[in-house]
Design an enzyme around this catalytic site. Structure first.
Site, mmCIF file in Angstrom:
data_model
loop_
_atom_site.group_PDB
_atom_site.id
_atom_site.type_symbol
_atom_site.label_atom_id
_atom_site.label_comp_id
_atom_site.label_asym_id
_atom_site.label_seq_id
_atom_site.Cartn_x
_atom_site.Cartn_y
_atom_site.Cartn_z
ATOM 1 N N ILE A 284 91.168 46.164 24.094
ATOM 2 C CA ILE A 284 90.021 46.152 25.004
ATOM 3 C C ILE A 284 90.446 45.798 26.410
ATOM 4 O O ILE A 284 90.069 46.453 27.396
ATOM 5 C CB ILE A 284 88.957 45.166 24.488
ATOM 6 C CG1 ILE A 284 88.477 45.605 23.098
ATOM 7 C CG2 ILE A 284 87.786 45.075 25.455
ATOM 8 C CD1 ILE A 284 87.618 44.587 22.406
ATOM 9 N N SER A 312 84.142 39.134 20.877
ATOM 10 C CA SER A 312 85.195 39.088 21.899
ATOM 11 C C SER A 312 85.333 40.421 22.616
ATOM 12 O O SER A 312 85.636 40.477 23.805
ATOM 13 C CB SER A 312 86.527 38.705 21.248
ATOM 14 O OG SER A 312 86.892 39.678 20.256
ATOM 15 N N GLU A 313 85.113 41.545 21.918
ATOM 16 C CA GLU A 313 85.241 42.868 22.543
ATOM 17 C C GLU A 313 84.297 42.991 23.729
ATOM 18 O O GLU A 313 84.696 43.362 24.837
ATOM 19 C CB GLU A 313 84.915 43.943 21.513
ATOM 20 C CG GLU A 313 84.840 45.351 22.112
ATOM 21 C CD GLU A 313 84.264 46.356 21.123
ATOM 22 O OE1 GLU A 313 83.989 47.476 21.570
ATOM 23 O OE2 GLU A 313 84.104 46.016 19.947
ATOM 24 N N GLU A 314 83.027 42.652 23.511
ATOM 25 C CA GLU A 314 82.051 42.785 24.573
ATOM 26 C C GLU A 314 82.286 41.765 25.683
ATOM 27 O O GLU A 314 82.084 42.044 26.862
ATOM 28 C CB GLU A 314 80.639 42.633 24.003
ATOM 29 C CG GLU A 314 80.158 43.838 23.208
ATOM 30 C CD GLU A 314 80.799 43.915 21.817
ATOM 31 O OE1 GLU A 314 81.414 42.924 21.396
ATOM 32 O OE2 GLU A 314 80.695 44.970 21.173
ATOM 33 N N ALA A 317 85.077 43.138 27.841
ATOM 34 C CA ALA A 317 84.661 44.315 28.596
ATOM 35 C C ALA A 317 83.767 43.943 29.770
ATOM 36 O O ALA A 317 83.963 44.394 30.905
ATOM 37 C CB ALA A 317 83.936 45.289 27.666
#
Length: 417
Positions: A284, A312-314, A317
């Site tokens: 990411i 964690s991804e969002e 990002a």
């Protein structure tokens, strides 16, 4: 008498003098409340059987009465005469002359060295008036006026001379100065009206105008900014099967079909484009930095509002997009979202400042058309350039597709598919 007669003198001859009678003269003016007697002063000057009105204005219009009290053979009589003074478009100019008694000087008005009455004998639109004189102790005060019943352009700039023996005075009519304030106000109002009209037209057709400009003047060469992708697609993972299938259909099938195949954009979709074996955080962090836009898909499910705070991804990002790179975020609402209080402040800020594209209904795997209102809105927020699509896309463009017309949501001002 009208506004043109200001600063001139008005002489009213109301009753002829009857020989051999003792006469007392009174002047009055009729008002709405009754008849008001006129007293001598700066405005009015009763002189025997005459009444001089100085500095005539529109307030002097009305009905004047002259009352004569006569005594004859021991009997008293009263005679009253009325003169109505009304407004007209004539222009009267007085020539006031003070001369010694017994002087026989000719007093007259001329134009082009010709008597006014002779010069305008045919039209009679300009005439010399009757001479009025007031005898004083050592001299006589004369008034000779000239009346303009109609003023034409040829009269402006022409000398009209008043002669009294060898003494001469003149007047010249000049065109009134233009009222620049009226022109200025009118021009300003016209400019504001034009500006408002242009803004309304631009707001109504802004998306179509921008897309047309990009398609006409932008080259097909990608910018040299070090980016590999046009957008990173961020979407919720819903536990509900029906909602999850709808979002997955949009992200994995419809977005690539429209934005990549038809429009030539390149998207990074997590779950489709990462390499196996890489750490999620590294994938990411690296790929968001390689994207020019961040597309965030939102659903009306309250359970999905907190996904930006827990995953964690969002988090990575959004952090990279809003804080580090200042990336432009494109919010797409899959259905109307009523409550934004549980969303992160960064997303609330983007929603408030830039708005969101609203999409209603369910997506199917049927072919989509990039020229509907919803997809035009998405393309409007994408990077301003176009690519040459692959050769296979040309065949796709020739196949008919279901282009469902988008609708405007009046409450939010957003575009619905």
């Amino acid at each position: 008498m009208g506004k043109e007669e200001e600063n001139s003198n008005l002489s009213l001859l109301l009753v002829k003098l009857v020989q051999g009678l003792s006469v007392e003269w009174d002047f009055s003016k009729e008002e709405e409340q009754g008849c008001e007697e006129i007293e001598a002063g700066k405005q009015y000057a009763p002189l025997g059987k005459k009444l001089l009105v100085n500095n005539v204005t529109a307030e002097d219009l009305g009905l004047y009465a002259c009352t004569a009290r006569l005594t004859h053979s021991g009997r008293q009589f009263m005679i009253r005469n009325y003169i109505a003074v009304s407004s007209s478009s004539t222009l009267i100019v007085d020539c006031n002359i003070t001369d010694t008694k017994g002087n026989t000087n000719l007093r007259c008005w001329r134009v082009n060295n010709t008597l006014v009455d002779d010069y305008y004998r045919d039209s009679r639109r300009i005439q010399e008036g009757i001479e009025i004189n007031v005898s004083q102790r050592n001299h006589i005060f004369y008034t000779v006026n000239i009346t303009f019943f109609e003023v034409k352009m040829e009269d402006y700039g022409r000398l009209f001379t008043c002669h009294a023996g060898v003494s001469v005075a003149y007047i010249m009519l000049k065109l009134p100065a233009p009222d620049f304030r009226a022109y200025l106000i009118g021009g300003l109002m016209a400019f504001l009206l034009l500006l408002v009209s242009v803004l309304c037209i631009y707001n109504s057709f802004k998306v179509d105008l921008v897309l047309w400009y990009r398609g006409t003047f932008y080259t097909a060469q990608a910018p040299d900014d070090g980016k590999l992708y046009d957008a990173y697609v961020l979407y919720p993972k819903s536990p509900r099967e029906s909602q999850g299938q709808d979002v997955d259909t949009l992200v994995l099938k419809i977005l690539p079909e429209v934005l990549e195949n038809q429009c030539g954009y390149k998207l990074f979709i997590f779950g489709r484009d990462e390499f196996p074996g890489q750490a999620v955080a590294n994938i990411i962090d690296e790929n968001v930095k390689l994207c020019r836009r961040l597309i965030v898909l939102m659903t009306p499910e309250s359970s999905n509002f907190g996904f930006l705070k827990t995953m964690s991804e969002e988090q990575i990002a959004v952090y990279n997009a809003l804080i580090q790179d200042g990336m432009k975020v494109i919010l797409i609402e899959l259905g109307k979202i009523k409550d934004y209080s549980t969303m992160p402040e960064s997303i609330q800020y983007v929603r408030q400042k830039h708005g969101a594209i609203q999409c209603k209904g369910h997506f199917t795997e049927e072919p989509q058309c990039a020229k509907t209102k919803f997809w035009k809105k998405v393309r409007y927020h994408m990077p301003p350039r176009r690519y040459h699509p692959p050769a296979s896309v040309e065949l796709l463009r020739r196949t008919p597709c279901t282009c469902t017309a988008g609708k405007w949501d009046a409450a939010t001002g957003l575009i619905a598919s």
